[in-house]
Design a protein around this motif. Structure first.
Motif, mmCIF file in Angstrom:
data_model
loop_
_atom_site.group_PDB
_atom_site.id
_atom_site.type_symbol
_atom_site.label_atom_id
_atom_site.label_comp_id
_atom_site.label_asym_id
_atom_site.label_seq_id
_atom_site.Cartn_x
_atom_site.Cartn_y
_atom_site.Cartn_z
ATOM 1 N N ARG A 87 0.884 -1.339 -0.125
ATOM 2 C CA ARG A 87 0.164 -0.033 -0.037
ATOM 3 C C ARG A 87 0.906 1.223 0.028
ATOM 4 N NH1 ARG A 87 -5.376 -0.206 1.872
ATOM 5 N NH2 ARG A 87 -6.184 -2.522 2.107
ATOM 6 N N LEU A 108 -6.947 3.894 -4.089
ATOM 7 C CA LEU A 108 -7.340 2.712 -3.072
ATOM 8 C C LEU A 108 -8.688 2.678 -2.661
ATOM 9 C CD1 LEU A 108 -3.743 3.199 -1.422
ATOM 10 C CD2 LEU A 108 -4.337 1.311 -2.942
ATOM 11 N N GLU A 117 -2.102 -6.118 2.834
ATOM 12 C CA GLU A 117 -1.055 -5.108 2.620
ATOM 13 C C GLU A 117 -0.647 -5.163 1.271
ATOM 14 O OE1 GLU A 117 1.455 -2.168 3.401
ATOM 15 O OE2 GLU A 117 -0.155 -2.652 4.253
ATOM 16 N N ILE A 119 -0.786 -5.499 -3.042
ATOM 17 C CA ILE A 119 -1.991 -5.046 -3.844
ATOM 18 C C ILE A 119 -1.115 -5.540 -5.030
ATOM 19 C CG2 ILE A 119 -3.187 -3.378 -4.799
ATOM 20 C CD1 ILE A 119 -3.828 -3.590 -1.986
#
Length: 168
Positions: A87, A108, A117, A119
């Motif tokens: 992130r 996001l 956490e 992506i």
């Protein structure tokens, strides 16, 4: 390499050509009409429906242009690749991106509250990038032909619904 990352569970079984076309269509609509990515999509093998909030009802010429430009993008045989980022890395990527870059539009906001956490970003050439854990084709040429089946306009909501299918 992907097995090194812990990602969210995924409860859908997409038809990869139609799902990848959804990514292209989202970016095309953003570029043509200045709208956001759709938050109302139903993507299936036989027929898909996806809605956008627009400032005006597209005319027939614009509808034909959507179909034409989608097929041009598909014919470009753009590679579909994946990046895994945290992130924090993603926030930095967005902040450092040039204004007209697809990276600048990554959001996001649509990730679920319990998103991992790490992506996964799906990139379609230099045309589109979006967080996604779904299945995709390896390149746009594998999508097939995009056929616009019809559209609907809701004047009260300014919602433009596109119905399409993928011909392989």
């Amino acid at each position: 390499m992907a097995e090194d990352y812990i990602l969210n569970d995924h409860n859908k079984e997409e038809f990869p050509p139609a799902h990848t076309a959804e990514h292209l269509l989202n970016q095309l609509m953003m570029r043509m009409f200045g709208c956001e990515r759709s938050n109302n999509a139903h993507v299936e093998r036989k027929k898909s429906k996806i809605s956008y909030i627009l400032d005006h009802k597209p005319d027939r010429k614009e509808e034909r242009e959507i179909e034409q430009r989608m097929n041009e993008l598909i014919d470009e045989d753009l590679p579909v690749t994946f990046d895994f980022v945290t992130r924090a890395e993603l926030e930095g990527l967005v902040m450092e991106a040039e204004e007209d870059s697809p990276d600048a539009r990554i959001s996001l906001d649509r990730l679920p509250d319990d998103a991992s956490e790490t992506i996964r970003l799906v990139r379609i050439g230099d045309y589109d990038v979006c967080p996604c854990i779904g299945k995709h084709v390896r390149s746009t040429a594998q999508i097939g032909r995009f056929e616009l089946l019809g559209t609907n306009w809701d004047n009260d909501k300014h919602s433009f619904r596109v119905r399409y299918k993928i011909i392989q």
